[in-house]
Design a protein around this motif. Structure first.
Motif, mmCIF file in Angstrom:
data_model
loop_
_atom_site.group_PDB
_atom_site.id
_atom_site.type_symbol
_atom_site.label_atom_id
_atom_site.label_comp_id
_atom_site.label_asym_id
_atom_site.label_seq_id
_atom_site.Cartn_x
_atom_site.Cartn_y
_atom_site.Cartn_z
ATOM 1 N N ALA A 44 64.671 -33.756 -9.631
ATOM 2 C CA ALA A 44 63.374 -34.421 -9.468
ATOM 3 C C ALA A 44 62.457 -33.976 -10.601
ATOM 4 N N PHE A 45 61.444 -34.795 -10.868
ATOM 5 C CA PHE A 45 60.463 -34.498 -11.910
ATOM 6 C C PHE A 45 59.077 -34.489 -11.289
ATOM 7 N N ASN A 46 58.362 -33.365 -11.411
ATOM 8 C CA ASN A 46 56.993 -33.262 -10.921
ATOM 9 C C ASN A 46 56.059 -33.602 -12.080
ATOM 10 N N GLU A 47 55.376 -34.743 -11.961
ATOM 11 C CA GLU A 47 54.523 -35.225 -13.045
ATOM 12 C C GLU A 47 53.356 -34.294 -13.326
ATOM 13 N N LYS A 48 52.746 -33.749 -12.296
ATOM 14 C CA LYS A 48 51.554 -32.910 -12.485
ATOM 15 C C LYS A 48 51.883 -31.648 -13.264
ATOM 16 N N THR A 49 52.963 -30.974 -12.899
ATOM 17 C CA THR A 49 53.310 -29.712 -13.554
ATOM 18 C C THR A 49 54.262 -29.898 -14.734
ATOM 19 N N GLN A 50 54.705 -31.139 -14.949
ATOM 20 C CA GLN A 50 55.674 -31.421 -16.014
ATOM 21 C C GLN A 50 56.899 -30.520 -15.862
#
Length: 194
Positions: A44-50
């Motif tokens: 998965a990719f967390n957009e906020k924390t990159q």
């Protein structure tokens, strides 16, 4: 992993990840290998924390611009079957069937008690648009990640009979060995809001 990033990151964010991979990659290969001789389970990719999260048979790992680190729970490998992210929220389904969140500082917190889930009872974890969906104890749970509205659908089907599910605006679609079951989302007789 970079295919996932390309689908979720803005063009300049994706370029930053390509530059990061190029710094790490000492070979002329197009791919950078984070780990070898493992079995990947989910990413998965967390957009906020990159941050890119990837679950493997040896543990859960997080990669950001500072590098890669293993996320542990109680100083032990945290084994995860599935991981999903939405904006700044990341959810993990442990290999033992428990639901967790991972905050923006990579702290792991159990969510079973928050949703009245029995230990070891969660199966399946997905995000459809802004809705988190999981299965537990003959119920399907949906959580609107914008409003935190939690709805429980009484489906009267064993968790282990469900192979997959899908939701749209109006229906839940439950895939079993016997076929596909369509359930109206707002059918008051089979839901309760928590």
């Amino acid at each position: 992993l970079f295919v996932i990033l390309k689908a979720h990151a803005h063009e300049n964010e994706f370029s930053n990840w390509i530059n990061f991979a190029n710094k790490l990659n000492k070979h002329s290969d197009i791919f950078y290998r984070l780990k070898e001789n493992i079995r990947a389970r989910s990413t998965a990719f967390n957009e906020k924390t990159q941050t890119i999260y990837y679950a493997t048979n040896i543990g859960l790992f997080a990669v950001d611009f500072d590098g890669e680190k293993e996320l542990k729970k109680n100083n032990k490998a945290f084994l995860v079957n599935n991981i999903v992210s939405y904006e700044d929220k990341t959810y993990a389904l442990s290999s033992k069937g428990n639901l967790y969140t991972i905050d923006t500082k990579n702290n792991i917190k159990s969510k079973n008690e928050d949703f009245n889930l029995a230990p070891f009872s969660v199966k399946g974890l997905k995000i459809f648009e802004n809705t988190l969906v999981f299965i537990s104890q003959n119920y399907i749970h949906t959580i609107d990640l914008k409003t935190n509205k939690h709805i429980v659908y009484d489906i009267n089907i064993s968790t282990y009979e469900i192979n997959d599910l899908y939701i749209d605006k109006n229906h839940l679609f439950i895939v079993t060995e016997e076929g596909i079951i369509q359930v109206p989302k707002e059918n008051e007789s089979n839901t309760k809001e928590i």
